[in-house]
Design a protein around this motif. Structure first.
Motif, PDB file in Angstrom:
ATOM      1  N   THR A  47       3.387   9.639   0.082  1.00 59.09           N
ATOM      2  CA  THR A  47       4.435   9.416   0.955  1.00 59.09           C
ATOM      3  C   THR A  47       5.470  10.772   0.726  1.00 59.09           C
ATOM      4  O   THR A  47       4.787  11.862   0.993  1.00 59.09           O
ATOM      5  N   THR A  53       9.783  11.955  -0.901  1.00 62.12           N
ATOM      6  CA  THR A  53      11.156  11.314  -1.009  1.00 62.12           C
ATOM      7  C   THR A  53      11.792  11.002   0.384  1.00 62.12           C
ATOM      8  O   THR A  53      12.541  10.171   0.410  1.00 62.12           O
ATOM      9  N   GLY A  95      10.547   9.267   2.500  1.00 63.92           N
ATOM     10  CA  GLY A  95      10.315   7.470   2.411  1.00 63.92           C
ATOM     11  C   GLY A  95      11.233   6.671   2.033  1.00 63.92           C
ATOM     12  O   GLY A  95      11.107   5.569   1.663  1.00 63.92           O
ATOM     13  N   HIS A  96      12.289   7.386   0.909  1.00 62.32           N
ATOM     14  CA  HIS A  96      13.106   6.663   0.042  1.00 62.32           C
ATOM     15  C   HIS A  96      14.838   6.705   0.509  1.00 62.32           C
ATOM     16  O   HIS A  96      15.565   6.048   0.228  1.00 62.32           O
ATOM     17  N   LYS A 121       7.595   8.345   6.902  1.00 58.47           N
ATOM     18  CA  LYS A 121       7.397   8.000   5.698  1.00 58.47           C
ATOM     19  C   LYS A 121       7.909   6.602   5.000  1.00 58.47           C
ATOM     20  O   LYS A 121       7.263   6.360   3.995  1.00 58.47           O
ATOM     21  N   HIS A 122       8.964   6.196   5.565  1.00 59.55           N
ATOM     22  CA  HIS A 122       9.487   4.845   5.041  1.00 59.55           C
ATOM     23  C   HIS A 122       8.567   3.887   5.588  1.00 59.55           C
ATOM     24  O   HIS A 122       8.131   2.824   4.751  1.00 59.55           O
ATOM     25  N   HIS A 180       5.776   4.055   2.817  1.00 51.88           N
ATOM     26  CA  HIS A 180       6.064   3.555   1.774  1.00 51.88           C
ATOM     27  C   HIS A 180       6.026   1.771   1.981  1.00 51.88           C
ATOM     28  O   HIS A 180       5.788   1.197   1.134  1.00 51.88           O
ATOM     29  N   THR A 181       6.425   1.374   3.186  1.00 49.61           N
ATOM     30  CA  THR A 181       6.250  -0.009   3.265  1.00 49.61           C
ATOM     31  C   THR A 181       4.707  -0.568   3.117  1.00 49.61           C
ATOM     32  O   THR A 181       4.529  -1.754   2.695  1.00 49.61           O
ATOM     33  N   GLU A 223       1.778   4.488  -5.025  1.00 45.51           N
ATOM     34  CA  GLU A 223       2.459   5.343  -4.217  1.00 45.51           C
ATOM     35  C   GLU A 223       2.855   6.638  -5.077  1.00 45.51           C
ATOM     36  O   GLU A 223       3.560   6.593  -6.144  1.00 45.51           O
ATOM     37  N   ALA A 272       5.353   9.750  -4.206  1.00 49.01           N
ATOM     38  CA  ALA A 272       6.327  10.499  -3.327  1.00 49.01           C
ATOM     39  C   ALA A 272       6.958  11.610  -3.762  1.00 49.01           C
ATOM     40  O   ALA A 272       7.892  11.838  -4.697  1.00 49.01           O
ATOM     41  N   LEU A 291       4.995   3.293  -8.111  1.00 50.79           N
ATOM     42  CA  LEU A 291       5.666   4.375  -7.396  1.00 50.79           C
ATOM     43  C   LEU A 291       6.012   5.381  -8.215  1.00 50.79           C
ATOM     44  O   LEU A 291       6.785   5.069  -9.488  1.00 50.79           O
ATOM     45  N   VAL A 330       8.158   9.218  -8.148  1.00 51.54           N
ATOM     46  CA  VAL A 330       8.567  10.098  -7.556  1.00 51.54           C
ATOM     47  C   VAL A 330       8.626  11.442  -8.336  1.00 51.54           C
ATOM     48  O   VAL A 330       9.166  11.303  -9.661  1.00 51.54           O
TER      49      VAL A 330
END
Length: 256
Positions: free
Chosen positions: A140, A142, A144-145, A158-159, A162-163, A181, A183, A238, A240
């Motif tokens: 994904t 960042t 997406g966050h 990207k959100h 992520h979902t 995931e 990110a 996840l 990051v």
């Protein structure tokens, strides 16, 4: 299973993070199946890896074409198992504010970043399940966050990716499939910023201006390979990863 018994499919493997990931997984002992729209690029990479003694094959594929994805999935029957899917294909278009965004750009980003992930994951899930120890990894961002100005369409896509990862992990709990995931934050790769800036090289370079060490494709590929090669019972839900110079999407240290 050892890595030598495993097959990993990498989408968007013609350049950048996808190509770097394919190289690192091949070096870790995986058979890698390289997919991308640019047939010549994945064939060149597969030949390079094969010449180095690794197992690699190329397959021209557009992840937004469901019929093509299904045909690709059927072709994987020739392997003993399909164990890893790296959903890396993606991209961004434009930096316009929401009020001025082109719906065609938003649709294109949604098609590759979201529906591309959906197509590949749905098509390969039966094989990943049958392997008895499968992994779905979704790259994904960042974006997406956390939202940022000028990123509306990409942020939304990207959100959504992520979902997909979060939902799929819930739905597959108890089955022999991990959902990971990764990110990344600021990564300087071949073509990403240039595509986003519609070919304007000066604008693409300005994205990284003053940043001493943005992440590289190899940095992200190393993170992906580390996550995948953890023991089977370990799921990196996840992760990051940002360069030290970036504290948040909107907070980047730039030297004069």
């Amino acid at each position: 299973m050892s890595a030598a018994d495993r097959t990993a499919v990498v989408t968007g493997a013609s350049s950048g993070i996808g190509a770097a990931t394919a190289r690192q997984l091949a070096e870790a002992g995986y058979r890698v199946v390289l997919t991308a729209r640019r047939k010549d690029r994945v064939e060149t990479l597969a030949a390079e890896l094969t010449a180095a003694g690794h197992r690699a094959e190329a397959y021209a594929l557009d992840v937004t074409d469901r019929a093509a994805v299904d045909a690709f999935a059927a072709s994987l029957d020739r392997y003993p198992s399909v164990d890893v899917l790296i959903n890396n294909a993606g991209g961004a278009l434009g930096t316009e504010p929401v009020a001025e965004g082109d719906p065609a750009d938003w649709r294109a980003m949604y098609e590759v970043n979201v529906l591309g992930v959906l197509h590949m994951t749905q098509a390969l899930l039966p094989a990943l399940r049958a392997s008895g120890d499968g992994t779905v990894l979704i790259l994904t961002s960042t974006a997406g966050h956390a939202a940022y100005e000028g990123g509306g369409g990409y942020v939304a896509a990207k959100h959504a990716a992520h979902t997909i990862a979060a939902t799929l992990r819930l739905e597959l709990v108890g089955e022999p499939i991990r959902v990971i995931e990764i990110a990344p934050g600021m990564v300087k790769t071949e073509g990403f910023a240039l595509t986003r800036m519609r070919g304007d090289e000066s604008k693409a370079e300005a994205v990284y201006a003053g940043v001493r060490s943005p992440l590289t494709a190899d940095d992200v590929a190393d993170t992906i390979t580390w996550a995948i090669t953890r023991p089977s019972h370990v799921n990196i839900d996840l992760l990051v990863v940002r360069p030290r110079a970036q504290a948040a999407n909107h907070k980047v240290h730039r030297e004069s």
